[in-house]
Design a protein around this motif. Structure first.
Motif, PDB file in Angstrom:
ATOM      1  N   GLU A  19      -8.955  -6.812  27.063  1.00 39.17           N
ATOM      2  CA  GLU A  19     -10.651  -7.367  26.974  1.00 39.17           C
ATOM      3  C   GLU A  19     -11.183  -7.288  28.234  1.00 39.17           C
ATOM      4  O   GLU A  19     -12.353  -6.626  28.276  1.00 39.17           O
ATOM      5  CB  GLU A  19     -10.323  -8.894  26.830  1.00 39.17           C
ATOM      6  CG  GLU A  19      -9.776  -9.210  25.517  1.00 39.17           C
ATOM      7  CD  GLU A  19      -9.622 -10.729  25.346  1.00 39.17           C
ATOM      8  OE1 GLU A  19      -9.295 -11.234  24.399  1.00 39.17           O
ATOM      9  OE2 GLU A  19      -9.237 -11.417  26.530  1.00 39.17           O
ATOM     10  N   LEU A  22     -12.499  -3.635  28.152  1.00 39.99           N
ATOM     11  CA  LEU A  22     -13.907  -3.597  27.330  1.00 39.99           C
ATOM     12  C   LEU A  22     -14.812  -4.250  27.963  1.00 39.99           C
ATOM     13  O   LEU A  22     -16.055  -3.567  27.951  1.00 39.99           O
ATOM     14  CB  LEU A  22     -13.375  -4.567  26.011  1.00 39.99           C
ATOM     15  CG  LEU A  22     -12.356  -3.799  25.198  1.00 39.99           C
ATOM     16  CD1 LEU A  22     -12.302  -4.816  24.091  1.00 39.99           C
ATOM     17  CD2 LEU A  22     -12.657  -2.603  24.585  1.00 39.99           C
ATOM     18  N   LEU A  57      -6.824  -7.907  18.586  1.00 35.61           N
ATOM     19  CA  LEU A  57      -8.301  -7.404  19.116  1.00 35.61           C
ATOM     20  C   LEU A  57      -9.019  -6.816  17.812  1.00 35.61           C
ATOM     21  O   LEU A  57     -10.289  -7.103  17.582  1.00 35.61           O
ATOM     22  CB  LEU A  57      -8.185  -6.256  20.028  1.00 35.61           C
ATOM     23  CG  LEU A  57      -7.640  -6.778  21.617  1.00 35.61           C
ATOM     24  CD1 LEU A  57      -7.623  -5.587  22.271  1.00 35.61           C
ATOM     25  CD2 LEU A  57      -8.619  -7.919  22.181  1.00 35.61           C
ATOM     26  N   ARG A  60     -10.658  -9.373  15.611  1.00 37.51           N
ATOM     27  CA  ARG A  60     -11.896 -10.032  16.251  1.00 37.51           C
ATOM     28  C   ARG A  60     -13.058  -8.754  16.187  1.00 37.51           C
ATOM     29  O   ARG A  60     -14.147  -9.092  16.516  1.00 37.51           O
ATOM     30  CB  ARG A  60     -11.742 -10.220  17.662  1.00 37.51           C
ATOM     31  CG  ARG A  60     -10.761 -11.779  17.557  1.00 37.51           C
ATOM     32  CD  ARG A  60     -10.366 -11.875  19.122  1.00 37.51           C
ATOM     33  NE  ARG A  60     -11.308 -11.832  20.081  1.00 37.51           N
ATOM     34  CZ  ARG A  60     -11.056 -11.843  21.363  1.00 37.51           C
ATOM     35  NH1 ARG A  60      -9.611 -11.851  21.779  1.00 37.51           N
ATOM     36  NH2 ARG A  60     -11.863 -11.733  22.289  1.00 37.51           N
ATOM     37  N   LEU A  62     -13.064  -5.955  17.488  1.00 39.55           N
ATOM     38  CA  LEU A  62     -13.228  -5.356  18.994  1.00 39.55           C
ATOM     39  C   LEU A  62     -12.798  -4.107  19.098  1.00 39.55           C
ATOM     40  O   LEU A  62     -13.426  -3.090  19.661  1.00 39.55           O
ATOM     41  CB  LEU A  62     -12.616  -6.079  20.019  1.00 39.55           C
ATOM     42  CG  LEU A  62     -13.344  -7.603  20.403  1.00 39.55           C
ATOM     43  CD1 LEU A  62     -12.503  -8.375  21.408  1.00 39.55           C
ATOM     44  CD2 LEU A  62     -14.860  -7.593  20.539  1.00 39.55           C
ATOM     45  N   VAL A  73     -12.258   1.700  19.985  1.00 43.04           N
ATOM     46  CA  VAL A  73     -13.241   0.469  20.681  1.00 43.04           C
ATOM     47  C   VAL A  73     -14.487   0.390  19.448  1.00 43.04           C
ATOM     48  O   VAL A  73     -15.144   1.423  19.476  1.00 43.04           O
ATOM     49  CB  VAL A  73     -13.692   0.592  22.046  1.00 43.04           C
ATOM     50  CG1 VAL A  73     -14.627  -0.491  22.407  1.00 43.04           C
ATOM     51  CG2 VAL A  73     -12.293   0.784  22.926  1.00 43.04           C
ATOM     52  N   GLN A  76     -19.027  -3.740  18.703  1.00 44.43           N
ATOM     53  CA  GLN A  76     -19.127  -5.334  18.397  1.00 44.43           C
ATOM     54  C   GLN A  76     -19.518  -6.049  19.670  1.00 44.43           C
ATOM     55  O   GLN A  76     -20.418  -6.951  19.362  1.00 44.43           O
ATOM     56  CB  GLN A  76     -17.855  -5.790  17.949  1.00 44.43           C
ATOM     57  CG  GLN A  76     -17.833  -7.061  17.737  1.00 44.43           C
ATOM     58  CD  GLN A  76     -18.729  -7.474  16.336  1.00 44.43           C
ATOM     59  OE1 GLN A  76     -18.876  -6.698  15.370  1.00 44.43           O
ATOM     60  NE2 GLN A  76     -19.157  -8.644  16.029  1.00 44.43           N
ATOM     61  N   LEU A  77     -19.314  -5.724  20.774  1.00 41.54           N
ATOM     62  CA  LEU A  77     -19.676  -6.390  21.896  1.00 41.54           C
ATOM     63  C   LEU A  77     -21.118  -6.330  22.250  1.00 41.54           C
ATOM     64  O   LEU A  77     -21.910  -7.154  22.652  1.00 41.54           O
ATOM     65  CB  LEU A  77     -18.793  -6.061  23.154  1.00 41.54           C
ATOM     66  CG  LEU A  77     -17.620  -6.902  23.297  1.00 41.54           C
ATOM     67  CD1 LEU A  77     -16.734  -6.025  24.724  1.00 41.54           C
ATOM     68  CD2 LEU A  77     -17.681  -8.371  23.826  1.00 41.54           C
ATOM     69  N   HIS A 167     -23.595  -5.099  28.966  1.00 46.81           N
ATOM     70  CA  HIS A 167     -23.697  -5.478  27.525  1.00 46.81           C
ATOM     71  C   HIS A 167     -25.004  -5.816  27.334  1.00 46.81           C
ATOM     72  O   HIS A 167     -25.503  -5.570  26.130  1.00 46.81           O
ATOM     73  CB  HIS A 167     -22.473  -6.368  26.974  1.00 46.81           C
ATOM     74  CG  HIS A 167     -21.047  -5.861  27.430  1.00 46.81           C
ATOM     75  ND1 HIS A 167     -20.517  -4.881  26.698  1.00 46.81           N
ATOM     76  CD2 HIS A 167     -20.135  -6.072  28.189  1.00 46.81           C
ATOM     77  CE1 HIS A 167     -19.266  -4.526  27.031  1.00 46.81           C
ATOM     78  NE2 HIS A 167     -18.939  -5.392  27.963  1.00 46.81           N
TER      79      HIS A 167
END
Length: 238
Positions: A19, A22, A57, A60, A62, A73, A76-77, A167
């Motif tokens: 995480e 990311l 992950l 979720r 990610l 990856v 999504q974020l 982000h």
């Protein structure tokens, strides 16, 4: 502590490490995760531990497994923050100025902290992207110029070493580039002087960041966004 609890603790620790990667951008959207074997060696755990962490992950949203290709990856974020703003911007063009105003504050702060915190790797990355931007300009390749422009802004956000700047920046820019044709290639097609002015503005911003001059970087970035806003407003009035 039971063996099961210890195993779950190792899974959670691997998750936290992934995480962090990311959030910091060292594993950006679209990138492929290292193999289970490599991650297991890196974190000094079993491959089963890595597998379970990656599965969590994935649950979720990610990361996503591509059969035969590995685990990648997702975005999504970044897209998660923007939705449903993208459609609202499309339906209500007046929101564009609000977003550009917010972008002025956001990117000004991002440039400030990039100038404060950029390490040698950040400085090199920004320099290389500035070289790409200038080369695209010499080649009169507006598509390549716009692409290098976007990557440069992202590199500056990455150099801020603040996950929220990184982000939020990606989400805001995503909304604008999708719905304002003046950004990127479109803006450069308006006028030769516009393209030259954009290049010079980026050069000033990058020089300030690479020299660690925080206030100069912030002012230069805000001036750049003000110029973009003026071009957008001028086109709307035509």
């Amino acid at each position: 502590m039971t063996a099961m609890a210890q195993a779950q603790g190792r899974v959670e620790e691997v998750m936290r490490q992934l995480e962090k990667a990311l959030l910091e951008g060292s594993l950006p959207p679209g990138s492929r995760l290292p193999s289970e074997r490599v991650l297991a060696e890196q974190y000094e755990v079993s491959r089963n531990t890595v597998r379970e962490a990656v599965q969590r992950l994935a649950a979720r949203g990610l990361v996503r497994s591509r059969p035969g290709a590995g685990v990648y990856v997702t975005d999504q974020l970044r897209t998660g923050i923007a939705s449903p703003w993208g459609q609202l911007v499309a339906d209500h063009p007046a929101l564009r100025d609000d977003i550009l105003e917010f972008r002025r504050v956001l990117e000004g702060a991002t440039a400030y902290f990039a100038a404060m915190r950029a390490d040698d790797e950040d400085v090199e990355r920004i320099g290389l992207l500035m070289d790409q931007l200038e080369q695209a300009r010499r080649d009169e390749d507006m598509a390549a110029e716009a692409a290098a422009d976007a990557k440069l802004h992202e590199a500056i956000a990455l150099a801020s070493h603040n996950s929220m700047f990184l982000h939020l920046h990606a989400s805001i820019i995503g909304m604008l580039r999708e719905h304002i044709t003046l950004n990127g290639t479109g803006m450069r097609r308006q006028d030769e002087k516009v393209s030259a002015q954009l290049l010079e503005q980026h050069r000033v911003v990058c020089d300030a960041i690479r020299a660690h001059r925080q206030e100069e970087a912030r002012t230069a970035m805000q001036s750049h966004i003000d110029y973009v806003r003026s071009q957008v407003d001028g086109n709307d009035k035509e």
